[in-house]
Motif scaffolding. Structure first.
Motif, mmCIF file in Angstrom:
data_model
loop_
_atom_site.group_PDB
_atom_site.id
_atom_site.type_symbol
_atom_site.label_atom_id
_atom_site.label_comp_id
_atom_site.label_asym_id
_atom_site.label_seq_id
_atom_site.Cartn_x
_atom_site.Cartn_y
_atom_site.Cartn_z
ATOM 1 N N SER A 97 -24.178 45.734 31.272
ATOM 2 C CA SER A 97 -23.403 45.013 30.268
ATOM 3 C C SER A 97 -22.249 44.238 30.912
ATOM 4 O O SER A 97 -21.978 44.377 32.095
ATOM 5 N N GLN A 100 -20.853 42.837 25.794
ATOM 6 C CA GLN A 100 -22.129 42.160 25.559
ATOM 7 C C GLN A 100 -23.193 42.821 26.422
ATOM 8 O O GLN A 100 -22.992 42.999 27.619
ATOM 9 N N ALA A 101 -24.319 43.186 25.822
ATOM 10 C CA ALA A 101 -25.432 43.732 26.602
ATOM 11 C C ALA A 101 -25.997 42.628 27.484
ATOM 12 O O ALA A 101 -25.963 41.453 27.135
#
Length: 127
Positions: free
Chosen positions: A11, A29-30
Motif C-alpha cells: 500500500s 491506498q492499496a
C-alpha cells in the motif's frame, strides 16, 4: 504545508502536515505502483497548499521508486525533495516535531514490514 508519502509493499500512505508537524490530512491506498501513489497523494493534498514533499521507501534507488516520485511531482505539482528509507523518515520527523524535538542525538527504529533505522548525531542525520 508538506506532503509525506510512504511506499509500503502492499500500500501507499500519504500525509499532509503543517509547519508544526500537525497532521492536516491522511490517506491510504492499496497498491504499490505510481498510480496508487498519485491517488493517495491527490486524496491527501485536496484543498491544501503544499510546498514540498518527501517519499519514504525501502529501496530509494529502485527505478519504480524514482518513477513514483516523478509521477507525484508532475501530477499534483508538489516537488518531492527527498527520497529516504522509512527509518530515516521517522528519525527526521521525530527530530523535527516529535519525541526527539530539541535533542542533539536520537535513534529511531521501525519494525513492521522490515526493520529500519535512522540516526541523528549532533543535530545532523547520519548517512
Amino acid at each position: 504545508m508538506f506532503l509525506g508519502i510512504e511506499l509500503r509493499p502492499q500500500s501507499i500512505v500519504a500525509v499532509v502536515v503543517d509547519s508544526d508537524g500537525r497532521v492536516i490530512s491522511r490517506a491510504m491506498q492499496a497498491g504499490t505502483d505510481g498510480a496508487a501513489a498519485i491517488a493517495a497523494a491527490r486524496a491527501t493534498v485536496a484543498g491544501s497548499v503544499v510546498s514540498a514533499g518527501g517519499l519514504a521507501a525501502r529501496d530509494t534507488n529502485a527505478d519504480e521508486t524514482k518513477r513514483a516520485a516523478a509521477s507525484i511531482a508532475n501530477d499534483i505539482g508538489v516537488p518531492i525533495n527527498s527520497l529516504v528509507p522509512p527509518g530515516v523518515a521517522v528519525a527526521l520527523s521525530e527530530h523535527w516535531c516529535g519525541a526527539a524535538r530539541g535533542r542533539r542525538n536520537a535513534v529511531a527504529l521501525t519494525a513492521g514490514e522490515g526493520v529500519h533505522a535512522g540516526i541523528i548525531v549532533d543535530g545532523r542525520l547520519m548517512s
